[in-house]
Design a protein around this motif. Structure first.
Motif, PDB file in Angstrom:
ATOM      1  N   ALA A   1      -4.325   7.198  -2.957  1.00 32.56           N
ATOM      2  CA  ALA A   1      -3.177   7.473  -2.097  1.00 32.56           C
ATOM      3  C   ALA A   1      -2.501   8.768  -2.501  1.00 32.56           C
ATOM      4  N   GLY A   2      -2.267   9.640  -1.529  1.00 35.37           N
ATOM      5  CA  GLY A   2      -1.519  10.853  -1.776  1.00 35.37           C
ATOM      6  C   GLY A   2      -2.342  12.032  -2.229  1.00 35.37           C
ATOM      7  N   ASN A   3      -3.629  11.844  -2.547  1.00 34.67           N
ATOM      8  CA  ASN A   3      -4.445  12.957  -3.020  1.00 34.67           C
ATOM      9  C   ASN A   3      -5.768  12.954  -2.279  1.00 34.67           C
ATOM     10  N   LEU A   4      -5.928  13.883  -1.334  1.00 28.20           N
ATOM     11  CA  LEU A   4      -7.114  13.938  -0.505  1.00 28.20           C
ATOM     12  C   LEU A   4      -8.007  15.082  -0.939  1.00 28.20           C
ATOM     13  N   SER A   5      -9.282  14.789  -1.156  1.00 23.75           N
ATOM     14  CA  SER A   5     -10.266  15.828  -1.408  1.00 23.75           C
ATOM     15  C   SER A   5     -11.055  16.013  -0.123  1.00 23.75           C
TER      16      SER A   5
ATOM     17  N   ASP B   1      -9.042   9.918   6.735  1.00 27.94           N
ATOM     18  CA  ASP B   1      -8.030   9.006   7.245  1.00 27.94           C
ATOM     19  C   ASP B   1      -7.157   8.582   6.071  1.00 27.94           C
ATOM     20  N   TYR B   2      -5.900   9.061   6.069  1.00 30.26           N
ATOM     21  CA  TYR B   2      -4.966   8.707   5.004  1.00 30.26           C
ATOM     22  C   TYR B   2      -4.042   7.606   5.494  1.00 30.26           C
ATOM     23  N   LYS B   3      -4.113   6.459   4.867  1.00 31.13           N
ATOM     24  CA  LYS B   3      -3.294   5.316   5.244  1.00 31.13           C
ATOM     25  C   LYS B   3      -1.993   5.336   4.442  1.00 31.13           C
ATOM     26  N   ILE B   4      -0.865   5.267   5.145  1.00 31.98           N
ATOM     27  CA  ILE B   4       0.445   5.371   4.514  1.00 31.98           C
ATOM     28  C   ILE B   4       0.725   4.193   3.589  1.00 31.98           C
ATOM     29  N   LEU B   5       0.430   2.976   4.035  1.00 35.24           N
ATOM     30  CA  LEU B   5       0.794   1.781   3.279  1.00 35.24           C
ATOM     31  C   LEU B   5      -0.263   1.413   2.242  1.00 35.24           C
ATOM     32  N   ASP B   6       0.212   0.924   1.120  1.00 34.33           N
ATOM     33  CA  ASP B   6      -0.653   0.367   0.088  1.00 34.33           C
ATOM     34  C   ASP B   6       0.064  -0.864  -0.471  1.00 34.33           C
ATOM     35  N   LEU B   7      -0.034  -1.975   0.252  1.00 35.04           N
ATOM     36  CA  LEU B   7       0.690  -3.188  -0.094  1.00 35.04           C
ATOM     37  C   LEU B   7      -0.156  -4.057  -1.026  1.00 35.04           C
ATOM     38  N   GLU B   8       0.429  -4.434  -2.145  1.00 38.49           N
ATOM     39  CA  GLU B   8      -0.268  -5.287  -3.100  1.00 38.49           C
ATOM     40  C   GLU B   8       0.084  -6.750  -2.852  1.00 38.49           C
ATOM     41  N   LEU B   9      -0.921  -7.615  -2.911  1.00 41.63           N
ATOM     42  CA  LEU B   9      -0.712  -9.049  -2.770  1.00 41.63           C
ATOM     43  C   LEU B   9      -1.851  -9.770  -3.460  1.00 41.63           C
ATOM     44  N   ALA B  10      -1.636 -11.046  -3.713  1.00 44.86           N
ATOM     45  CA  ALA B  10      -2.650 -11.854  -4.391  1.00 44.86           C
ATOM     46  C   ALA B  10      -3.435 -12.656  -3.356  1.00 44.86           C
ATOM     47  N   ASP B  11      -4.760 -12.758  -3.579  1.00 47.25           N
ATOM     48  CA  ASP B  11      -5.579 -13.578  -2.700  1.00 47.25           C
ATOM     49  C   ASP B  11      -5.441 -15.054  -3.100  1.00 47.25           C
ATOM     50  N   PRO B  12      -6.062 -15.987  -2.382  1.00 46.98           N
ATOM     51  CA  PRO B  12      -5.916 -17.416  -2.711  1.00 46.98           C
ATOM     52  C   PRO B  12      -6.326 -17.779  -4.138  1.00 46.98           C
ATOM     53  N   PHE B  13      -7.091 -16.890  -4.787  1.00 47.68           N
ATOM     54  CA  PHE B  13      -7.532 -17.166  -6.152  1.00 47.68           C
ATOM     55  C   PHE B  13      -6.710 -16.408  -7.190  1.00 47.68           C
ATOM     56  N   GLY B  14      -5.673 -15.702  -6.745  1.00 49.00           N
ATOM     57  CA  GLY B  14      -4.797 -14.990  -7.654  1.00 49.00           C
ATOM     58  C   GLY B  14      -5.218 -13.571  -7.972  1.00 49.00           C
TER      59      GLY B  14
END
Length: 224
Positions: free
Chosen positions: A138-142, A150-163
């Motif tokens: 994120a934030g550094n494109l080569s 394609d630079y995606k603005i969001l980078d949301l962290e979350l846990a899957d059903p297994f943690g």
């Protein structure tokens, strides 16, 4: 050594010192002249009716691009901070995700491929055709000549059903939702020619009868 020769040598030494000082002053002046350029971009909206009658409206407001000299200080580097806000409204109890981002493209180069095989589309109509690479950091494109990323603005962290940790580039909504981004950095390196960027907001829609996608494009702007 006669007096005239001594005077000539002293004159040359003085000229050399003066030239060095002028060169040094020139470098400092060039750095001081580099300033940020704020580019206000127009608001936009789109409304589409899906096959089951669901009405989808996407609006984008307050979008700006603040272009600044990069730390690399070479023609291969670009640096820009982007900001903006988007809102989504969907009828019939629709839900889905909102994914804001930017397509960043570099000018074609001599000897490079053209068209989508070269990584760059001739129009901005198809986001899948225009983007042949996805920025992994994120934030550094080569990005090389003749490519688009394609630079995606969001980078949301979350846990899957297994943690385990997951990353998501889209924000969920139900009925309506919004996403705002402020001073998100696009650092581009490796582009040897003209570079351009364009925002998009891609919305997925799910109802009891249909699944669809609607995309709102922003105005292209130069990043040098």
């Amino acid at each position: 050594m006669n007096a005239s020769t001594t005077g000539l040598r002293r004159g040359l030494q003085t000229a050399a010192v003066g030239s060095a000082a002028a060169i040094a002053l020139g470098f400092f002046s060039a750095g001081a002249a580099n300033a940020d350029t704020l580019v206000p971009l127009p608001d936009g909206s789109i409304t589409e009716t899906l096959v089951d009658g669901t009405v989808v409206t996407i609006t984008r407001t307050g979008e700006t691009a603040n272009i600044s000299p990069s730390m690399g200080s070479t023609p291969l580097h670009r640096n820009v901070w982007v900001s903006g806000s988007t809102k989504v409204e969907v009828s019939n109890g629709g839900s889905g995700t909102i994914q804001p981002g930017y397509i960043v493209a570099c000018q074609l180069t001599l000897g490079g491929k053209s068209g989508t095989d070269g990584g760059m589309s001739t129009t901005w109509a198809d986001p899948d055709g225009a983007a042949k690479q996805t920025a992994k950091t994120a934030g550094n494109l080569s990005i090389g000549p003749g490519q688009a990323v394609d630079y995606k603005i969001l980078d949301l962290e979350l846990a899957d059903p297994f943690g385990a940790e997951q990353h998501r580039a889209a924000n969920p909504y139900k009925g309506k939702g919004s996403v705002t981004w402020a001073d998100s950095t696009l650092g581009v390196s490796g582009c040897a020619g003209y570079a351009q960027a364009r925002s998009y907001v891609k919305v997925t829609v799910n109802t009891a009868n249909v699944t669809g996608n609607v995309t709102l494009w922003g105005q292209p702007f130069s990043i040098g």
